[in-house]
Design a protein around this motif. Structure first.
Motif, short mmCIF file in Angstrom:
data_model
loop_
_atom_site.label_atom_id
_atom_site.label_comp_id
_atom_site.label_asym_id
_atom_site.label_seq_id
_atom_site.Cartn_x
_atom_site.Cartn_y
_atom_site.Cartn_z
N SER C 55 45.55 39.03 -54.74
CA SER C 55 46.65 40.05 -54.42
C SER C 55 47.73 39.03 -54.17
O SER C 55 48.92 39.22 -54.46
CB SER C 55 46.36 40.99 -53.57
N GLY C 202 57.57 41.68 -63.39
CA GLY C 202 56.63 42.33 -62.62
C GLY C 202 56.52 42.39 -61.11
O GLY C 202 55.97 42.96 -60.46
N PHE C 350 54.46 39.85 -52.90
CA PHE C 350 53.08 40.22 -53.44
C PHE C 350 52.52 41.32 -52.71
O PHE C 350 51.51 41.61 -53.00
CB PHE C 350 52.00 39.00 -53.10
N THR C 354 50.90 44.26 -57.53
CA THR C 354 51.18 45.11 -58.73
C THR C 354 50.63 46.28 -58.89
O THR C 354 51.09 47.28 -59.63
CB THR C 354 50.88 44.29 -59.88
N LEU C 355 49.18 46.65 -58.41
CA LEU C 355 48.51 47.84 -58.42
C LEU C 355 48.92 48.65 -57.12
O LEU C 355 48.14 49.71 -57.02
CB LEU C 355 47.28 47.59 -58.70
N GLY C 356 49.78 48.35 -56.19
CA GLY C 356 50.14 49.14 -55.03
C GLY C 356 49.00 48.89 -54.05
O GLY C 356 49.33 49.57 -53.02
N GLN C 357 48.08 47.97 -53.93
CA GLN C 357 47.22 47.77 -52.95
C GLN C 357 47.88 46.54 -52.15
O GLN C 357 48.45 45.78 -52.29
CB GLN C 357 46.04 47.17 -53.57
#
Lengths: 192, 299, 418
Positions: C55, C202, C350, C354-357
């Motif tokens: 992440s 991104g 970061f 990118t996947l919201g975690q």
């Protein structure tokens, strides 16, 4: 009215049983319709296939329930909707438009080893998808192309279709919830 | 005329000589196989013979390490093929069978854990909203009421950000559309991981560990062969399987048939049927990555 | 072989010094050794001993790298006002600026080497033997500009010191164009490093057009701060003459840079917080935390507060001209920019990923040790180089000193021709 088992009838009956037996045995092989290595199945080809048959997995019968006529040959068929004394495992969980549908809407009254379309046409259990497709036509269309449901095999060749009933119990088609596999480890746990 | 003798010159020379000797002894201590692997160039620049040699050496190495007969291939892309993928969001139940089938097929490290597929649980009321999603959901049964599931893996973009930023060209897009990594060339700078908008690339932070009984010995050089510490890896649409004509492992294992795969250039493939007849969407479309991984709603 | 004698002579300088010098050098060497063992732990086990994960795949090392690129760029930026304001001790300022730049660039390269997963494979980046993805990858641009900047500064400094050592006049036509060229190159290294982050669509936190200007503004704030303090030290311990006014002018220029920097920050904050799109999450994590995660809030606010205090101290002429408050301000702005580049730039980029975690990153002890090793090494190198430069430039250490020392020592004279 009781049925009287004449010799002629016994022979016919035995022949019928052998036919059923052969069909069951043959349906153990996965491919009814074999494809070459790189031959593609396309929607067009399927619709124009000779017997309109598709390579499918065998119907997932419970033990001992097929052929149905083993028992039903001796029973008097009755088209009246009622609570059955047998098949409680199915009637207890029956949940497929139960307000409007019951057993004999899909199962033939007389030929218990067949399914029946609304038109009266009889279907083998191997072609049960056609019966499902009567009401669920859009699913059938998608299924034939491989877009509905699980398909294994080669993306550019032989494919293994699964009958509707392989995944959807026809008597209670809604998918049951299942236990998920483990979640990924939390990244902050790996630094402890 | 007096010329002073240069003591420092002689001293320096002797010092350099001894250093060189020590250095060569140290380097010769490494086996010639290790030196050969160290000096190996970028896979795309190698000749067929060099590639075959490398693959033979790899097979020997893996067979020795894992005790199973290993096969490594470098099967190239077939002509007229561009792989596409579609995932039915109305059907995914979030069971994660795909995650673990992928782990087994692709020899991913179990410890430290690497998963190519991340399944995100999202609220139905919010729609596709990464900020409120959860990858660590763990209810007793799935699907959970009020939630839907979005599995994310490498989108094999047509306009991949990752391949542009790699400083050594260790990652590139193959002719059949799959973005691959040459594990022996990657220096582990992780710029591609910063660039990927989908979190699809994963790094071997430590030495990967795969239990010997779970290892998959049918591998591809650019795909699922066992990797080493310090390199980046990612989903390759099961390169080995798909170039053999099979479906990727995730497609085959999905119990609800939510995953569809095929050749985008074949007008009669199921993927083209989906594009024509279902309404598809892609993730983060505004970034213009043009993924070949579509999401659709079958029901 | 004149050059070798120059090198040899320089080496002699750093082996003699006061007790303070030796204790400083010993202290740095101890830190290097301590840090070195930490780094060897990382080499043995891989980057898993850091707290970076998928992440947050870039963190402390790259943060330090970015900060040091700023220092390297800014130290040479001082050259511009030296020429513009026609300061007398021009070449001294140039030399020290470039020595700082050289050490900073070496530290940058070290931070890159410790950050990559397979450091032995660095040769893959060398054009010719490896493959360099130029012009597509911004890391390849960074490779070129950093190395060119390093080599350029090395040539200038070595040439100037060499000439001074041999009591020769340096060729203006050789040095001045190189020095002038190092100015756009200095802007170049920091712009390219900013573009490295900026290039990633991104990562919305970095994908703002103001990122490169903010980098340059923060570099101009912080880099001259070191030189400010350095010049005051040099003034005390050597014959180096630099007027108070010159130091105050540097401070004044820094005020402009600080103002621009603060203005850019306000502009960024306005855009994010007023528009209120999803990209606000990164800034929210930075300044207020998200949910239960408030780990870097303290760092971001300390950076802002320190920077604002420094701005005020430098702005008000009274405090600017008072050397105590001036030095406090210099330390504050340096610290503010260090935190801002090191933590407040990389980590929120970061977080969430990118996947919201959200993965909460804080540096591990190994990362700290490795960073200490590199910083101590850099300080040590800068100490040595400064000592050499001071000796040659201010204390008349030259070939004559070397020759006279040699005649006292054990050299035999060999008659060449009879």
């Amino acid at each position: 009215m009781k049925y009287y088992l004449s010799t002629k009838f016994k022979i016919e009956y035995l022949l019928f049983l052998s036919a059923c037996f052969l069909i069951v045995r043959c349906s153990d092989t996965s491919e009814v319709y074999k494809l070459g290595k790189n031959e593609k199945i396309s929607p067009g080809k399927i619709n124009n296939a000779i017997h309109e048959e598709i390579a499918v997995t065998p119907p997932p019968f419970s033990d001992g329930v097929f052929p149905c006529n083993d028992c039903h040959a001796f029973r008097k068929p009755s088209p009246v909707r009622r609570k059955l004394e047998w098949h409680e495992d199915i009637t207890d969980m029956f949940n497929h438009d139960s307000e409007n549908r019951w057993c004999l809407d899909c199962h033939d009254l007389v030929k218990r080893d067949s399914l029946r379309l609304a038109s009266g046409k009889l279907l083998d259990f191997k072609e049960s998808y056609k019966l499902c497709g009567q009401c669920h036509g859009d699913k059938l269309r998608d299924w034939k192309v491989g877009v509905h449901g699980k398909r294994t095999g080669e993306w550019n060749g032989k494919k293994q279709y699964y009958l509707c009933v392989s995944c959807h119990n026809p008597h209670s088609p809604k998918f049951k919830s299942i236990k998920p596999e483990a979640p990924p480890f939390r990244e902050d746990e790996s630094i402890k | 005329m007096k010329k002073p003798v240069n003591y420092s010159g002689r001293r320096n020379f002797l010092k350099n000589l001894s250093l060189f000797a020590v250095g060569s002894i140290a380097l010769s201590g490494c086996g010639s196989a290790t030196m050969k692997e160290f000096l190996q160039k970028n896979f795309r620049t190698l000749s067929k013979k060099e590639k075959d040699d490398i693959i033979k050496d790899l097979e020997k190495k893996y067979t020795a390490r894992y005790g199973k007969e290993f096969h490594v291939t470098d099967e190239p892309a077939a002509d007229g093929v561009e792989f596409g993928y579609a995932l039915d969001l109305s059907r995914c139940i979030g069971c994660r069978r795909c995650v673990y089938a992928c782990v087994k097929e692709n020899n991913q490290s179990r410890d430290p854990q690497i998963h190519y597929i991340q399944v995100l649980q999202m609220e139905k009321e919010k729609g596709i909203d990464f900020a409120h999603s959860d990858v660590h959901y763990n209810p007793d049964l799935v699907p959970e009421e009020g939630y839907f599931y979005v599995p994310v893996q490498c989108q094999q973009c047509r306009n991949p950000q990752c391949t542009e930023v790699c400083p050594v060209k260790a990652t590139w897009q193959e002719p059949d559309g799959i973005v691959v990594v040459d594990y022996n060339w990657c220096i582990g700078c992780r710029y591609c991981m910063a660039a990927c908008p989908y979190g699809a690339r994963h790094f071997n932070w430590g030495e990967p560990h795969i239990p010997a009984e779970e290892i998959n010995p049918e591998t591809h050089y650019l795909g699922n062969r066992p990797r080493m510490k310090g390199v980046v890896e990612k989903c390759t649409f099961c390169l080995k399987r798909v170039r053999d004509g099979k479906y990727p492992a995730c497609v085959e294992v999905c119990p609800v048939g939510a995953r569809k795969f095929g050749n985008l250039l074949d007008p009669e493939s199921e993927i083209r049927y989906i594009l024509a007849n279902k309404r598809v969407l892609v993730l983060k479309q505004e970034l213009n990555t043009q993924p070949k991984f579509y999401y659709f709603f079958g029901v | 072989m004149n050059f070798l004698r120059f090198v040899n002579g320089s080496f002699k300088i750093i082996t003699r010094g006061s007790a303070l010098y030796y204790s400083w050098v010993t202290f740095l060497i101890l830190l290097i050794v301590w840090g070195g063992f930490g780094y060897s732990h990382q080499l043995a086990h891989g980057l898993i001993v850091t707290h970076m994960r998928d992440s947050v795949s870039w963190a402390f090392y790259i943060g330090n790298f970015t900060f040091l690129v700023g220092v390297a760029a800014a130290s040479v930026m001082l050259v511009i006002p030296a020429y513009v304001y026609h300061w007398k001790p021009i070449k001294e300022i140039v030399i020290f600026g470039e020595l700082l730049a050289i050490c900073a660039v070496i530290m940058c390269l070290c931070f890159i080497v410790v950050d990559i997963g397979s450091p032995l494979r660095f040769w893959h980046m060398l054009p010719g033997i490896g493959i360099l993805n130029f012009p597509s990858s911004l890391l390849s641009w960074d490779f070129f500009v950093l190395n060119s900047y390093f080599i350029l500064n090395l040539i200038i400094v070595v040439y100037l010191l060499y000439c001074h050592f041999y009591k020769k006049e340096y060729k203006v036509s050789f040095v001045v164009p190189l020095v002038l060229f190092s100015i756009p190159l200095a802007i170049g290294i920091h712009t390219v490093t900013a573009f490295l982050f900026n290039a990633l669509p991104g990562r919305p936190f970095w994908n703002s057009a103001l990122l490169a200007p903010r980098f340059l503004a923060s570099a101009f704030c912080s880099g001259p701060a070191i030189l400010l303090i350095l010049f005051q030290i040099l003034r005390k311990i050597t014959k180096f003459e630099i007027k108070d006014e010159a130091i105050w002018t540097i401070a004044e220029l820094m005020v402009y840079a600080m103002f621009i920097y603060l203005f850019f920050t306000v502009a960024e904050l306005f855009k994010e917080f007023y528009s209120g799109t999803e990209n606000i999450l990164y800034w929210k994590y930075l300044l207020f935390g998200i949910g239960k995660n408030h780990e870097i809030v303290i760092y971001s606010w300390s950076s802002i507060i320190m920077g604002s205090i420094a701005f005020l101290l430098f702005l008000i002429p009274g405090t600017r001209k008072n050397f105590i408050t001036l030095n406090i301000g210099a330390v504050l702005i340096y610290g503010s920019v260090y935190i801002e580049k090191g933590i407040a730039l990389i980590v929120p980029g970061f977080t969430p990923d990118t996947l919201g975690q959200i993965y909460v990153y804080t540096p591990s002890i190994t990362e700290v040790r490795t960073a200490v090793m590199i910083f101590s090494g850099g300080f040590l190198l800068f100490t040595f180089l400064s000592k050499i430069a001071i000796a040659i430039v201010f204390e008349d250490y030259s070939i004559n000193t070397l020759n006279s020392k040699k005649s006292e020592d054990r050299v035999k004279e060999v008659p060449i021709a009879m």
